[in-house]
Design an enzyme around this catalytic site. Sequence first.
Site, PDB file in Angstrom:
ATOM      1  N   GLU A 102       0.844  -1.205   0.000  1.00  0.00           N
ATOM      2  CA  GLU A 102       0.000   0.000   0.000  1.00  0.00           C
ATOM      3  C   GLU A 102       0.875   1.249   0.000  1.00  0.00           C
ATOM      4  O   GLU A 102       1.967   1.241   0.573  1.00  0.00           O
ATOM      5  CB  GLU A 102      -0.860   0.025   1.271  1.00  0.00           C
ATOM      6  CG  GLU A 102      -2.265  -0.463   1.083  1.00  0.00           C
ATOM      7  CD  GLU A 102      -3.151   0.533   0.334  1.00  0.00           C
ATOM      8  OE1 GLU A 102      -2.626   1.337  -0.461  1.00  0.00           O
ATOM      9  OE2 GLU A 102      -4.367   0.488   0.538  1.00  0.00           O
ATOM     10  N   ASP A 103       0.374   2.318  -0.608  1.00  0.00           N
ATOM     11  CA  ASP A 103       1.085   3.587  -0.488  1.00  0.00           C
ATOM     12  C   ASP A 103       0.825   4.222   0.870  1.00  0.00           C
ATOM     13  O   ASP A 103       1.739   4.680   1.532  1.00  0.00           O
ATOM     14  CB  ASP A 103       0.694   4.544  -1.628  1.00  0.00           C
ATOM     15  CG  ASP A 103      -0.808   4.671  -1.793  1.00  0.00           C
ATOM     16  OD1 ASP A 103      -1.540   3.777  -1.323  1.00  0.00           O
ATOM     17  OD2 ASP A 103      -1.270   5.654  -2.387  1.00  0.00           O
ATOM     18  N   ILE A 104      -0.449   4.220   1.315  1.00  0.00           N
ATOM     19  CA  ILE A 104      -0.769   4.898   2.565  1.00  0.00           C
ATOM     20  C   ILE A 104      -1.847   4.147   3.343  1.00  0.00           C
ATOM     21  O   ILE A 104      -2.760   3.569   2.741  1.00  0.00           O
ATOM     22  CB  ILE A 104      -1.224   6.358   2.294  1.00  0.00           C
ATOM     23  CG1 ILE A 104      -1.423   7.132   3.596  1.00  0.00           C
ATOM     24  CG2 ILE A 104      -2.479   6.399   1.435  1.00  0.00           C
ATOM     25  CD1 ILE A 104      -1.570   8.638   3.392  1.00  0.00           C
ATOM     26  N   VAL A 105      -1.686   4.132   4.645  1.00  0.00           N
ATOM     27  CA  VAL A 105      -2.752   3.655   5.529  1.00  0.00           C
ATOM     28  C   VAL A 105      -3.273   4.873   6.274  1.00  0.00           C
ATOM     29  O   VAL A 105      -2.521   5.548   6.985  1.00  0.00           O
ATOM     30  CB  VAL A 105      -2.243   2.579   6.505  1.00  0.00           C
ATOM     31  CG1 VAL A 105      -3.356   2.179   7.471  1.00  0.00           C
ATOM     32  CG2 VAL A 105      -1.751   1.364   5.722  1.00  0.00           C
ATOM     33  N   ASP A 106      -4.563   5.157   6.046  1.00  0.00           N
ATOM     34  CA  ASP A 106      -5.191   6.344   6.625  1.00  0.00           C
ATOM     35  C   ASP A 106      -6.161   5.873   7.717  1.00  0.00           C
ATOM     36  O   ASP A 106      -5.783   5.748   8.886  1.00  0.00           O
ATOM     37  CB  ASP A 106      -5.880   7.115   5.489  1.00  0.00           C
ATOM     38  CG  ASP A 106      -6.462   8.443   5.901  1.00  0.00           C
ATOM     39  OD1 ASP A 106      -6.516   8.727   7.098  1.00  0.00           O
ATOM     40  OD2 ASP A 106      -6.887   9.222   5.027  1.00  0.00           O
ATOM     41  N   GLY A 108      -7.309   2.853   7.706  1.00  0.00           N
ATOM     42  CA  GLY A 108      -6.993   1.430   7.837  1.00  0.00           C
ATOM     43  C   GLY A 108      -8.038   0.521   7.214  1.00  0.00           C
ATOM     44  O   GLY A 108      -7.848  -0.696   7.148  1.00  0.00           O
ATOM     45  N   THR A 110      -9.036   0.092   4.058  1.00  0.00           N
ATOM     46  CA  THR A 110      -8.641  -0.592   2.823  1.00  0.00           C
ATOM     47  C   THR A 110      -7.743  -1.789   3.130  1.00  0.00           C
ATOM     48  O   THR A 110      -7.986  -2.908   2.660  1.00  0.00           O
ATOM     49  CB  THR A 110      -7.899   0.391   1.884  1.00  0.00           C
ATOM     50  OG1 THR A 110      -8.737   1.526   1.655  1.00  0.00           O
ATOM     51  CG2 THR A 110      -7.558  -0.274   0.567  1.00  0.00           C
ATOM     52  N   ASP A 161      -2.451  11.041  -4.438  1.00  0.00           N
ATOM     53  CA  ASP A 161      -3.050  12.069  -5.283  1.00  0.00           C
ATOM     54  C   ASP A 161      -4.035  12.942  -4.539  1.00  0.00           C
ATOM     55  O   ASP A 161      -4.505  12.605  -3.461  1.00  0.00           O
ATOM     56  CB  ASP A 161      -3.811  11.411  -6.432  1.00  0.00           C
ATOM     57  CG  ASP A 161      -5.121  10.784  -5.960  1.00  0.00           C
ATOM     58  OD1 ASP A 161      -5.075   9.988  -5.002  1.00  0.00           O
ATOM     59  OD2 ASP A 161      -6.177  11.113  -6.522  1.00  0.00           O
TER      60      ASP A 161
HETATM   61  C1  PRP Z   1      -5.906   5.581  -0.872  1.00  0.00           C
HETATM   62  C2  PRP Z   1      -4.651   4.757  -0.714  1.00  0.00           C
HETATM   63  C3  PRP Z   1      -5.116   3.554   0.045  1.00  0.00           C
HETATM   64  C4  PRP Z   1      -6.315   4.055   0.825  1.00  0.00           C
HETATM   65  C5  PRP Z   1      -5.978   4.207   2.271  1.00  0.00           C
HETATM   66  O1  PRP Z   1      -6.579   5.156  -2.009  1.00  0.00           O
HETATM   67  O2  PRP Z   1      -4.064   4.436  -1.948  1.00  0.00           O
HETATM   68  O3  PRP Z   1      -5.493   2.509  -0.824  1.00  0.00           O
HETATM   69  O4  PRP Z   1      -6.667   5.329   0.287  1.00  0.00           O
HETATM   70  O5  PRP Z   1      -7.035   4.773   2.987  1.00  0.00           O
HETATM   71  P1  PRP Z   1      -7.730   4.049   4.216  1.00  0.00           P
HETATM   72  O6  PRP Z   1      -6.655   3.554   5.133  1.00  0.00           O
HETATM   73  O7  PRP Z   1      -8.527   5.165   4.849  1.00  0.00           O
HETATM   74  O8  PRP Z   1      -8.609   2.953   3.706  1.00  0.00           O
HETATM   75  P2  PRP Z   1      -7.691   6.042  -2.728  1.00  0.00           P
HETATM   76  O9  PRP Z   1      -9.055   5.595  -2.262  1.00  0.00           O
HETATM   77  O10 PRP Z   1      -7.385   7.492  -2.548  1.00  0.00           O
HETATM   78  O11 PRP Z   1      -7.578   5.600  -4.226  1.00  0.00           O
HETATM   79  P3  PRP Z   1      -6.318   5.720  -5.224  1.00  0.00           P
HETATM   80  O12 PRP Z   1      -5.187   4.913  -4.631  1.00  0.00           O
HETATM   81  O13 PRP Z   1      -6.839   5.124  -6.485  1.00  0.00           O
HETATM   82  O14 PRP Z   1      -5.973   7.175  -5.339  1.00  0.00           O
END
Ligand code: PRP
Length: 183
Positions: A102-106, A108, A110, A161
């Site tokens: 994953e790029d980011i965990v916000d 959590g 996803t 993004d």
């Molecule tokens: C972002 C990122 C993760 C997710 C994390 O995806 O790439 O997959 O959010 O957020 P969470 O921890 O709150 O679930 P995004 O929905 O922005 O889609 P993208 O990667 O296609 O830009």
Amino acid sequence: MHNLHPDLERVLISEASIQARVRELAARLSHDYQDVDRLYLIGVLKGAFIFLADLARHLTIANSVDFMAVSSYGKRAMTFGEVRLVMDLREPIVGRHVVIVEDIVDTGHTLNYLYHVLKGRKPASLRTCALVRKQRESLDVTIDYLGFEIPDVWVVGYGLDYADTHRTLPFIAELKREAYVRD
Ligand code: PRP
């Protein structure tokens, strides 16, 4: 020093820091999985494609990459977080050694969702890798390989993004608040 786009507040993680950390994570993965026949990296689209491309190229062990895509609702309100699979893997992962990238965990949501979906497919092992995690209230999801902890601000660059912009910046930057509250 880069000329920052006017929508950006500051660089949070420089290109050099990202590249050094990605090499470290790849070295750890290469060490930890040296005895398996092949490591399966699963990137979460779209955000993870740049991180995954760099990470995979620094591995010194046999590896394959595959991708999944999800769509989420109610991201900013954890209690309503709901994730839906919109693109699945090409191949089964039963009996394979898998790392979700994953790029980011916000919040959590996803990573938590994907972990449970993939666990149900009976891989030989399943771990998680994320470049950044926000320091905020989130689901208790384990990140086995983590690049950086960052403050709870909107970040862009290196795959991340805002409305599909700034993804290809080589560094991670904080987006100015007025850049997203004006829309
Ligand atoms: C972002 C990122 C993760 C997710 C994390 O995806 O790439 O997959 O959010 O957020 P969470 O921890 O709150 O679930 P995004 O929905 O922005 O889609 P993208 O990667 O296609 O830009």
